[in-house]
Design an enzyme around this catalytic site. Structure first.
Site, PDB file in Angstrom:
ATOM      1  N   ASP A 193     -10.878   4.116  -1.015  1.00 38.51           N
ATOM      2  CA  ASP A 193     -11.461   3.174  -0.054  1.00 38.51           C
ATOM      3  C   ASP A 193     -12.974   3.325   0.032  1.00 38.51           C
ATOM      4  O   ASP A 193     -13.495   4.442  -0.046  1.00 38.51           O
ATOM      5  CB  ASP A 193     -10.919   3.452   1.354  1.00 38.51           C
ATOM      6  N   ASP A 229       0.825  -1.201   0.000  1.00 40.08           N
ATOM      7  CA  ASP A 229       0.000   0.000   0.000  1.00 40.08           C
ATOM      8  C   ASP A 229       0.875   1.273   0.000  1.00 40.08           C
ATOM      9  O   ASP A 229       2.071   1.212   0.271  1.00 40.08           O
ATOM     10  CB  ASP A 229      -0.854  -0.059   1.273  1.00 40.08           C
TER      11      ASP A 229
HETATM   12  C1  9PG Z   1      -4.643   0.916   5.954  1.00 40.96           C
HETATM   13  C2  9PG Z   1      -5.501   1.317   4.782  1.00 40.96           C
HETATM   14  C3  9PG Z   1      -6.161   0.118   4.078  1.00 40.96           C
HETATM   15  C4  9PG Z   1      -6.861   0.578   2.821  1.00 40.96           C
HETATM   16  C5  9PG Z   1      -5.893   1.346   1.934  1.00 40.96           C
HETATM   17  C6  9PG Z   1      -5.292   2.521   2.697  1.00 40.96           C
HETATM   18  O1  9PG Z   1      -6.329   9.461   1.468  1.00 40.96           O
HETATM   19  N1  9PG Z   1      -6.200   8.949   2.594  1.00 40.96           N
HETATM   20  O2  9PG Z   1      -6.115   9.663   3.626  1.00 40.96           O
HETATM   21  C7  9PG Z   1      -6.177   7.518   2.723  1.00 40.96           C
HETATM   22  C8  9PG Z   1      -5.777   6.917   3.907  1.00 40.96           C
HETATM   23  C9  9PG Z   1      -5.788   5.542   4.022  1.00 40.96           C
HETATM   24  C10 9PG Z   1      -6.191   4.780   2.957  1.00 40.96           C
HETATM   25  C11 9PG Z   1      -6.570   5.386   1.791  1.00 40.96           C
HETATM   26  C12 9PG Z   1      -6.550   6.764   1.662  1.00 40.96           C
HETATM   27  O3  9PG Z   1      -6.301   3.417   3.072  1.00 40.96           O
HETATM   28  O4  9PG Z   1      -6.501   1.796   0.769  1.00 40.96           O
HETATM   29  O5  9PG Z   1      -7.378  -0.537   2.115  1.00 40.96           O
HETATM   30  O6  9PG Z   1      -5.201  -0.872   3.779  1.00 40.96           O
HETATM   31  O7  9PG Z   1      -4.659   2.028   3.885  1.00 40.96           O
HETATM   32  O8  9PG Z   1      -4.096   2.012   6.597  1.00 40.96           O
END
Ligand code: 9PG
Length: 533
Positions: A366, A307
């Site tokens: 997400d 990720d």
């Molecule tokens: C774990 C998560 C999960 C999830 C991933 C990812 O833009 N944002 O602030 C943002 C934060 C977290 C995020 C996506 C976007 O999630 O997509 O499935 O694994 O990390 O921390």
């Protein structure tokens, strides 16, 4: 040089090297390319840089402001284009012509961007010259032609089947522990999941990929327990970023990606801390990455979700000077080799540079327990923030990638407990997962009623015949599914909302606001878990 379309009154001016005929259009080589369209198109297909960035058909007259708050830009958009308000996107752009055809300009290499300026479609490679595909035709066909060519350059998927995954994130978030996960594993019983995937929350720190005190038996023992239940162990890591609280950050400040002034490049803000990127051209970083991937395999994980990968392709000054997406792809090649035959899902990943080196890409932001938030989508103008509607919108606009790579639309929900989605909203998400052929959920068995558990089982077992009947319409075993409403963009803010937007955008653009938001989120999860062991 002149390039003609089938459009009666158009001749598109191209200044480029040699133009070669290709099925459905032409390929040519150029650093910059300007195509003069016969008239200003009504709609433009913008393709966001990485998994979470917006992909959508947008009104060509609408200036889309960068999402707020700017502190999140490195993790939501290509930060190099944060100030661009003309319709634009990464690698590929397309417009609707008034004869009903789609005209597409798509890069066949890395580090490329497409912008619409009035009636000119402009393509540009960041460094050096590269190849382009230019073509016109019916929408699905023209995207398929582009996809064919991309597959020849970048490689296609190797794994035939997508696994059915239970993922810990969308119920437990970081509140996972060995004990809690084993209870859930037990509760899944004979539900046909192939993979049990441990998400964020097992590690000591972002950068220190060792189990924390909530996993006292170690990650290898957990994998063995998962394996004994008849499922494949899966694990989440974010190997291309680190936070200041990690040992890695203290021990290897020289491994960070720096800017021209020698300052570490921001990779965004999460977990209450700033994020920094690793430089994937540094030999020590590559050795460390290789060893980390090998360790995960030795622990017993055969499904790996990596990720926050965009960090490897952020603009910056690298140990070895090379274009940023090439640097990322170099790192990913080494990761892929070290992962061997594990199933490899990329997330938060720049799309084109990941193709051919992984089995699946998350193709949207997400999902969340809510459909849409007016605060996030209208006031912050942020369509990359977790929300079920945001996930559906971008995923349905990225289905053209599916011949090349498994497209992960994120998890679906079957529970009604701890969820603010209506039945039709849940159904849309499930249908999209069936269309993608990628089935995952985070539903805790104890949160499901008997009928919800039965519906989940039926979903995991079914393989409906899918037909695409339009841009956003499909049939699944003859039943209709329509994503048009979800795919539309929210209406632009009214003057009153614009004022509120400015104030809110300013207020949330700080680490304190984000830390507070993170803390509130954690409290909500803890409250939910308190009443369901
Ligand atoms: C774990 C998560 C999960 C999830 C991933 C990812 O833009 N944002 O602030 C943002 C934060 C977290 C995020 C996506 C976007 O999630 O997509 O499935 O694994 O990390 O921390």
């Amino acid at each position: 040089m002149e390039y003609s379309t089938s459009h009666p009154d158009s001749s598109l001016a191209v200044s480029a090297n040699e133009i070669r005929a290709a099925t459905g259009g032409h390929t040519l080589s150029a650093k910059n390319i300007t195509l003069s369209l016969p008239s200003q198109p009504l709609r433009y297909y913008r393709h966001g840089w990485q998994s979470w960035s917006l992909a959508a058909w947008v009104d060509a007259n609408r200036r889309i402001q960068p999402p707020k708050p700017p502190i999140l830009h490195p993790m939501q958009i290509d930060p190099l284009y944060a100030r661009e308000t003309r319709p634009h996107g990464s690698w590929v752009g397309a417009v609707e012509l008034d004869n009903g055809n789609i005209f597409l300009l798509g890069a066949l290499g890395l580090d490329a961007h497409v912008t619409l300026d009035g009636s000119a479609l402009i393509g540009r490679y960041e460094s050096g010259q590269g190849d382009w595909f230019v073509g016109e035709g019916a929408e699905q066909e023209i995207f398929a032609r582009y996809t064919d060519l991309l597959g020849k350059r970048l490689g296609e998927k190797q794994q035939a089947k997508t696994p059915r995954v239970w993922c810990s994130w969308y119920s437990l978030y970081t509140q996972i522990s060995e004990e809690r996960l084993l209870r859930i594993l037990d509760g899944l019983g004979d539900l046909p999941f192939d993979v049990f995937q441990v998400d964020d929350g097992w590690q000591r720190a972002i950068g220190d990929w060792e189990p924390n005190e909530k996993f006292p038996s170690g990650m290898d023992e957990l994998a063995a327990q998962i394996r004994r239940s008849g499922r494949t162990p899966g694990l989440w890591l974010a190997p291309l970023i680190m936070t200041p609280s990690s040992r890695l950050y203290r021990q290897h400040p020289d491994w960070l990606l720096h800017d021209e002034n020698g300052k570490p490049v921001s990779a965004g803000f999460n977990w209450g801390e700033p994020l920094y990127a690793l430089d994937t051209t540094h030999p020590d970083v590559l050795n460390w990455l290789r060893a980390l991937m090998q360790k995960v395999r030795v622990w017993g994980y055969d499904y790996v979700k990596l990720d926050f990968l965009y960090a490897g392709a952020l603009p910056g000054k690298r140990h070895i000077d090379m274009p940023r997406e090439q640097a990322y792809r170099h790192g990913l090649t080494i990761i892929r080799e070290a992962l061997g035959d594990a199933y490899f899902l990329t997330c938060g990943a720049p799309i084109l540079p990941s193709i051919g080196l992984c089995d699946a890409i998350r193709v949207g932001p997400d999902v969340a327990a809510h459909w849409d938030s007016a605060r996030d989508s209208v006031l912050l103008g942020n369509l990359a923030i977790p929300s079920t509607r945001n996930a559906i919108r971008t995923t349905v606009n990225r289905l053209w990638l599916s011949p090349l790579v498994h497209t992960d639309p994120d998890v679906v929900y079957f529970r009604s407990r701890h969820l603010a989605l209506t039945e039709p909203q849940k159904r849309q998400l499930q249908d999209l997962a069936l269309i993608c052929g990628y089935k995952a959920t985070s539903d805790v068995p104890a949160w499901l009623s008997g009928s919800e558990r039965a519906a989940l089982r039926a979903f995991l077992e079914t393989e409906p015949v899918i037909e695409r009947t339009g841009r956003y319409t499909f049939t699944l075993d003859g039943r209709q599914a329509d994503f048009s409403a979800a795919a539309a963009l929210p209406a632009p803010p009214t003057p009153g909302q614009r004022l509120a937007s400015t104030a809110l955008g300013w207020a949330v653009n700080s680490r304190y606001a984000l830390q507070l938001n993170g803390w509130l989120g954690k409290m909500t999860v803890k409250r939910k878990l308190g009443d369901s062991k």
